[in-house]
Design a protein around this motif. Structure first.
Motif, mmCIF file in Angstrom:
data_model
loop_
_atom_site.group_PDB
_atom_site.id
_atom_site.type_symbol
_atom_site.label_atom_id
_atom_site.label_comp_id
_atom_site.label_asym_id
_atom_site.label_seq_id
_atom_site.Cartn_x
_atom_site.Cartn_y
_atom_site.Cartn_z
ATOM 1 N N ASP A 279 5.298 -9.367 13.013
ATOM 2 C CA ASP A 279 3.849 -9.535 13.019
ATOM 3 C C ASP A 279 3.238 -8.707 11.904
ATOM 4 O O ASP A 279 3.867 -7.777 11.394
ATOM 5 C CB ASP A 279 3.264 -9.080 14.363
ATOM 6 C CG ASP A 279 3.755 -9.939 15.510
ATOM 7 O OD1 ASP A 279 3.818 -11.156 15.331
ATOM 8 O OD2 ASP A 279 4.080 -9.368 16.576
ATOM 9 N N PRO A 280 1.993 -9.024 11.516
ATOM 10 C CA PRO A 280 1.327 -8.193 10.506
ATOM 11 C C PRO A 280 1.241 -6.745 10.980
ATOM 12 O O PRO A 280 0.965 -6.488 12.156
ATOM 13 C CB PRO A 280 -0.069 -8.823 10.387
ATOM 14 C CG PRO A 280 0.105 -10.227 10.864
ATOM 15 C CD PRO A 280 1.164 -10.176 11.924
ATOM 16 N N PRO A 281 1.488 -5.773 10.106
ATOM 17 C CA PRO A 281 1.391 -4.355 10.501
ATOM 18 C C PRO A 281 -0.028 -3.998 10.935
ATOM 19 O O PRO A 281 -0.993 -4.698 10.623
ATOM 20 C CB PRO A 281 1.786 -3.616 9.213
ATOM 21 C CG PRO A 281 2.510 -4.615 8.380
ATOM 22 C CD PRO A 281 1.916 -5.941 8.712
ATOM 23 N N SER A 282 -0.133 -2.908 11.648
ATOM 24 C CA SER A 282 -1.440 -2.450 12.112
ATOM 25 C C SER A 282 -2.242 -1.865 10.960
ATOM 26 O O SER A 282 -1.714 -1.074 10.166
ATOM 27 C CB SER A 282 -1.269 -1.399 13.206
ATOM 28 O OG SER A 282 -2.506 -0.794 13.505
ATOM 29 N N THR A 291 1.926 -3.474 1.228
ATOM 30 C CA THR A 291 1.773 -3.618 2.680
ATOM 31 C C THR A 291 2.498 -4.832 3.232
ATOM 32 O O THR A 291 2.717 -4.928 4.439
ATOM 33 C CB THR A 291 0.276 -3.710 3.042
ATOM 34 O OG1 THR A 291 -0.325 -4.775 2.282
ATOM 35 C CG2 THR A 291 -0.439 -2.409 2.738
ATOM 36 N N PHE A 292 2.899 -5.749 2.361
ATOM 37 C CA PHE A 292 3.600 -6.952 2.810
ATOM 38 C C PHE A 292 5.121 -6.756 2.840
ATOM 39 O O PHE A 292 5.846 -7.601 3.372
ATOM 40 C CB PHE A 292 3.242 -8.126 1.887
ATOM 41 C CG PHE A 292 3.832 -9.444 2.303
ATOM 42 C CD1 PHE A 292 3.516 -10.026 3.521
ATOM 43 C CD2 PHE A 292 4.718 -10.115 1.467
ATOM 44 C CE1 PHE A 292 4.070 -11.236 3.907
ATOM 45 C CE2 PHE A 292 5.270 -11.335 1.838
ATOM 46 C CZ PHE A 292 4.946 -11.894 3.063
ATOM 47 N N HIS A 293 5.627 -5.636 2.329
ATOM 48 C CA HIS A 293 7.076 -5.509 2.155
ATOM 49 C C HIS A 293 7.891 -5.577 3.459
ATOM 50 O O HIS A 293 9.034 -6.053 3.433
ATOM 51 C CB HIS A 293 7.418 -4.228 1.355
ATOM 52 C CG HIS A 293 7.530 -2.984 2.184
ATOM 53 N ND1 HIS A 293 6.532 -2.030 2.224
ATOM 54 C CD2 HIS A 293 8.519 -2.517 2.991
ATOM 55 C CE1 HIS A 293 6.908 -1.036 3.008
ATOM 56 N NE2 HIS A 293 8.108 -1.307 3.486
ATOM 57 N N PRO A 294 7.381 -5.138 4.650
ATOM 58 C CA PRO A 294 8.212 -5.265 5.858
ATOM 59 C C PRO A 294 8.516 -6.715 6.239
ATOM 60 O O PRO A 294 9.493 -6.971 6.956
ATOM 61 C CB PRO A 294 7.361 -4.580 6.941
ATOM 62 C CG PRO A 294 6.459 -3.659 6.198
ATOM 63 C CD PRO A 294 6.143 -4.390 4.937
ATOM 64 N N ARG A 295 7.717 -7.670 5.756
ATOM 65 C CA ARG A 295 7.923 -9.077 6.117
ATOM 66 C C ARG A 295 8.381 -9.919 4.933
ATOM 67 O O ARG A 295 8.602 -11.119 5.087
ATOM 68 C CB ARG A 295 6.611 -9.651 6.665
ATOM 69 C CG ARG A 295 6.006 -8.849 7.786
ATOM 70 C CD ARG A 295 4.643 -9.376 8.185
ATOM 71 N NE ARG A 295 4.740 -10.644 8.884
ATOM 72 C CZ ARG A 295 3.705 -11.444 9.110
ATOM 73 N NH1 ARG A 295 2.513 -11.116 8.654
ATOM 74 N NH2 ARG A 295 3.863 -12.569 9.760
ATOM 75 N N CYS A 296 8.507 -9.298 3.772
ATOM 76 C CA CYS A 296 8.809 -10.046 2.541
ATOM 77 C C CYS A 296 10.316 -10.201 2.351
ATOM 78 O O CYS A 296 11.049 -9.199 2.353
ATOM 79 C CB CYS A 296 8.197 -9.335 1.339
ATOM 80 S SG CYS A 296 8.502 -10.200 -0.218
ATOM 81 N N PRO A 297 10.805 -11.424 2.148
ATOM 82 C CA PRO A 297 12.249 -11.623 1.933
ATOM 83 C C PRO A 297 12.720 -11.164 0.555
ATOM 84 O O PRO A 297 13.916 -11.112 0.306
ATOM 85 C CB PRO A 297 12.415 -13.137 2.095
ATOM 86 C CG PRO A 297 11.080 -13.708 1.742
ATOM 87 C CD PRO A 297 10.072 -12.695 2.208
#
Length: 326
Positions: A279-282, A291-297
């Motif tokens: 999910d999007p970070p808080s 800020t997108f790096h935790p979900r970026c492949p």
């Protein structure tokens, strides 16, 4: 060259989180909008897209000065709204109006359509009392409503008709910029098309500038000249509607575009959907770096440590270190 009518410079809107019973103290901060730079040209439609909670509506209310800015400036035709007094902001609002998402919530249920449309005319002394009926009639005709309904109340109208009333109220002071915060999301698909066509016609005929906020990228592409993609309070990509939606450069924009359904069943079955993990970070504790790096492949070590900046790339601006490689 088109004239810049609205400019946002490093706009930030943060909300403190308070704790304590008798003595309140700040324990955190919600970074709803965190350093947005945008321009809107005269007669332009700028689409603003992103997931729920990314800060689109907060940015709209910040531009209107309905919520205070934590940092940065909002400039309308050379006038700095963030440093203006309340009385100055009130006078500036003649040129800057907003259409909210839910017309039933934004319209006074105890006021008739006539009272709703007449109030801004009288408060800002746009016309005399004797001219109000004529101006209200003109506004209703402009948005496709029969003037004979002006003594009715909001609950007596359909959702699409209520949104037309909200648009008429925004037009009452003949503004130069209108911010439409998801004005069609609560309406049926057929009614959505009518409202979109009405907004497009008003922009063309009246020379308005429009900031159009929506989730549906196909709707945004239909009405917008440029599109700005927002993620966790920041703009990650901005360019013409064709560039951003037909050939997205940022990984987040690519995921959004891949979710657009197609009317052809065969194409729908064969298309490849990009599903982002998690999910999007808080916004209370956003990730370091991008800020997108935790979900970026495609994230690398530099993405985790250094925040990227919007940079020119193939005719648009993109905030990504790996835009040349993916």
């Amino acid at each position: 060259m088109p004239e810049t009518i609205l400019e946002l410079q490093n706009v930030q809107t943060h909300f403190p989180i308070k704790d304590g019973f008798l003595f309140k103290h700040t324990v955190g901060t919600v970074k709803a909008v965190d350093g947005v730079n945008l321009t809107v040209e005269q007669g332009e439609v700028l689409g603003l897209v992103g997931e729920s909670g990314c800060g689109k509506s907060t940015l709209a209310r910040t531009i209107m000065q309905l919520v205070p800015t934590t940092g940065g400036t909002v400039i309308l035709e050379g006038r700095n709204l963030t440093s203006s007094s309340d009385s100055d902001v009130l006078s500036i609002r003649r040129d800057l109006q907003m259409v909210f998402q839910d017309p039933y919530a934004s319209l006074n249920p105890r006021a008739t359509v006539f009272a709703t449309l007449a109030e801004p005319l009288l408060v800002h002394k746009v016309c005399t009392q004797s001219e109000v009926v004529e101006r209200v009639t003109e506004l209703m005709i402009t948005v496709g409503l029969a003037p004979r309904f002006m003594q009715k109340y909001p609950h007596e109208f359909s959702g699409g008709q209520r949104q037309r009333i909200a648009i008429a109220r925004a037009l009452a002071l003949r503004p130069k910029v209108i911010i439409a915060d998801e004005p069609v999301s609560a309406l049926d698909v057929s009614i959505q098309a009518q409202i979109l066509n009405l907004l497009a016609e008003l922009v063309r005929k009246m020379g308005l500038s429009l900031v159009f906020i929506a989730h549906d990228l196909s709707v945004v592409k239909h009405i917008s000249d440029r599109v700005a993609v927002m993620y966790l309070g920041k703009i990650v990509e901005i360019g013409t509607a064709e560039e951003v939606i037909d050939a997205p450069a940022h990984p987040y924009t690519r995921a959004l575009v891949s979710a657009i359904p197609t009317p052809n069943p065969d194409e729908e079955r064969s298309r490849k959907r990009i599903v982002l993990p998690g999910d999007p970070p808080s916004p209370i504790n956003p990730p370091s770096g991008c800020t997108f790096h935790p979900r970026c492949p495609h994230a690398t070590d530099v993405c985790k440590s250094t925040p990227p900046q919007l940079e020119a790339f193939k005719g648009r601006e993109v905030s990504c270190f790996r835009k040349d490689e993916i």
